[in-house]
Design a protein around this motif. Structure first.
Motif, short mmCIF file in Angstrom:
data_model
loop_
_atom_site.label_atom_id
_atom_site.label_comp_id
_atom_site.label_asym_id
_atom_site.label_seq_id
_atom_site.Cartn_x
_atom_site.Cartn_y
_atom_site.Cartn_z
N UNK A 155 0.77 -1.28 -0.24
CA UNK A 155 -0.36 0.37 -0.24
C UNK A 155 1.32 1.32 0.06
N UNK A 156 0.84 2.05 -1.00
CA UNK A 156 1.75 2.71 -1.28
C UNK A 156 1.05 4.57 -0.66
N UNK A 157 -0.52 4.15 -0.70
CA UNK A 157 -1.09 5.08 0.00
C UNK A 157 -2.30 4.44 0.84
N UNK A 166 -0.75 12.01 -7.93
CA UNK A 166 -1.77 11.98 -7.00
C UNK A 166 -2.70 10.55 -6.48
N UNK A 167 -3.69 10.33 -6.93
CA UNK A 167 -3.73 8.51 -6.40
C UNK A 167 -4.01 7.81 -7.99
N UNK A 195 6.25 14.15 -9.21
CA UNK A 195 6.07 12.56 -9.12
C UNK A 195 6.85 11.38 -8.65
N UNK A 196 6.53 10.61 -8.39
CA UNK A 196 7.28 9.66 -8.12
C UNK A 196 7.11 8.79 -8.50
N UNK A 197 8.14 7.66 -8.45
CA UNK A 197 8.24 6.29 -9.58
C UNK A 197 8.44 4.98 -8.72
#
Length: 305
Positions: free
Chosen positions: A135-137, A153-154, A206-208
């Protein structure tokens, strides 16, 4: 003679029971020198006494107590050893040693609690397939398949690989031949055929995430690529006669995290300006020709994703 009615037959079980009842009753009783109560106690697993704390006395001995309180010139405590309330004069207690023992016991209890918690967490982790439950968020899980993913975002997007092409500069090669000067280095470029990446993002931070198909830990560079007409320039490479290569590219700093086994997270150290970017994987000192490209659009731009 045959009797009317139901005939009762002696079964093998009934015969066995009768034989057992006929045996001397001694086998059913406790030995004469054995106390049935004692035997029952021996079969019971004894529960250890509850752990107490030390009430250290002036003579160097101590009382193991569950709790204590000072009442005037007396100390009233519950003795763990005798399971009863007892009292002694306060002057018989070495209070410095008692407080020191309490502090040490608290430290040991905290260490033990931390070790137990770590052990439990490790046991739980063994039962969790992190590759399928990361679960990253809140309520947002990383896809369980191997691949490169961008997070905005989501929303999670799977990034596709694009083939970058190596090209030898014809102008530099012709200059070297016509001038007759062999020391002019050759020049190669690494280019992506299209002018813009298919994946468009509007976030500047951004995230990767990367899930390699194998157990390797990939080595990446994040590059700002330049649009040159109908293609994108990833890197310039100068090749000297000695074979030594000089690489020229616009690198973007980023950090690598490992949120779970076999999963790598990348966060940039700066806000990304609108433009074209690409993650390139390093194989030794060289760049793999297959890159993961994306573009950053201004926030007010409608992205076609």
């Amino acid at each position: 003679m045959r009797h009317n009615g139901t005939m009762t037959r002696t079964t093998p079980i009934a015969i066995a029971l009768a034989a057992l009842l006929a045996v001397a009753p001694e086998i059913w009783s406790f030995p004469q020198d054995a106390d049935p109560k004692t035997t029952q106690e021996q079969a019971t697993i004894r529960v250890p006494l509850p752990k107490g704390k030390k009430l250290v006395l002036a003579d160097g001995s101590f009382q193991l107590v569950r709790e204590y309180s000072v009442q005037g010139d007396r100390v009233r405590y519950w003795s763990v050893e005798r399971s009863a309330w007892e009292e002694i004069p306060t002057k018989l207690v070495d209070w410095d040693a008692t407080h020191k023992a309490e502090t040490e016991q608290s430290r040991q209890d905290a260490d033990l609690k931390a070790k137990i918690h770590a052990t439990r967490m490790a046991d739980l982790a063994k039962e969790i397939n992190v590759d399928r439950s990361l679960e990253i968020k809140p309520d947002l899980f990383l896809p369980d398949g191997a691949g490169f993913y961008s997070l905005e975002g989501k929303l999670i997007y799977e990034m596709k690989q694009t083939l970058a092409i190596s090209k030898l500069s014809k102008g530099r090669e012709a200059e070297r031949i016509l001038s007759g000067v062999p020391l002019i280095p050759r020049k190669m470029t690494l280019e992506i055929p299209d002018a813009h990446a298919a994946l468009r993002l509007i976030t500047a931070e951004p995230e990767f995430y990367m899930r390699p198909a194998d157990e390797r830990e990939p080595r990446f560079r994040l590059l700002r690529v330049q649009v040159k007409g109908s293609h994108r320039l990833v890197e310039n490479i100068s090749i000297r006669l000695t074979g030594e290569q000089a690489h020229h590219a616009d690198d973007i700093d980023f950090q690598t995290w490992t949120p779970a086994r076999g999963v790598f997270r990348y966060t940039v150290n700066q806000r990304l300006e609108p433009g074209e970017y690409a993650f390139v994987e390093m194989t030794g000192e060289d760049i793999n020709s297959y890159v993961w490209d994306f573009g950053i659009d201004p926030p007010n731009t409608k992205s076609q994703k």
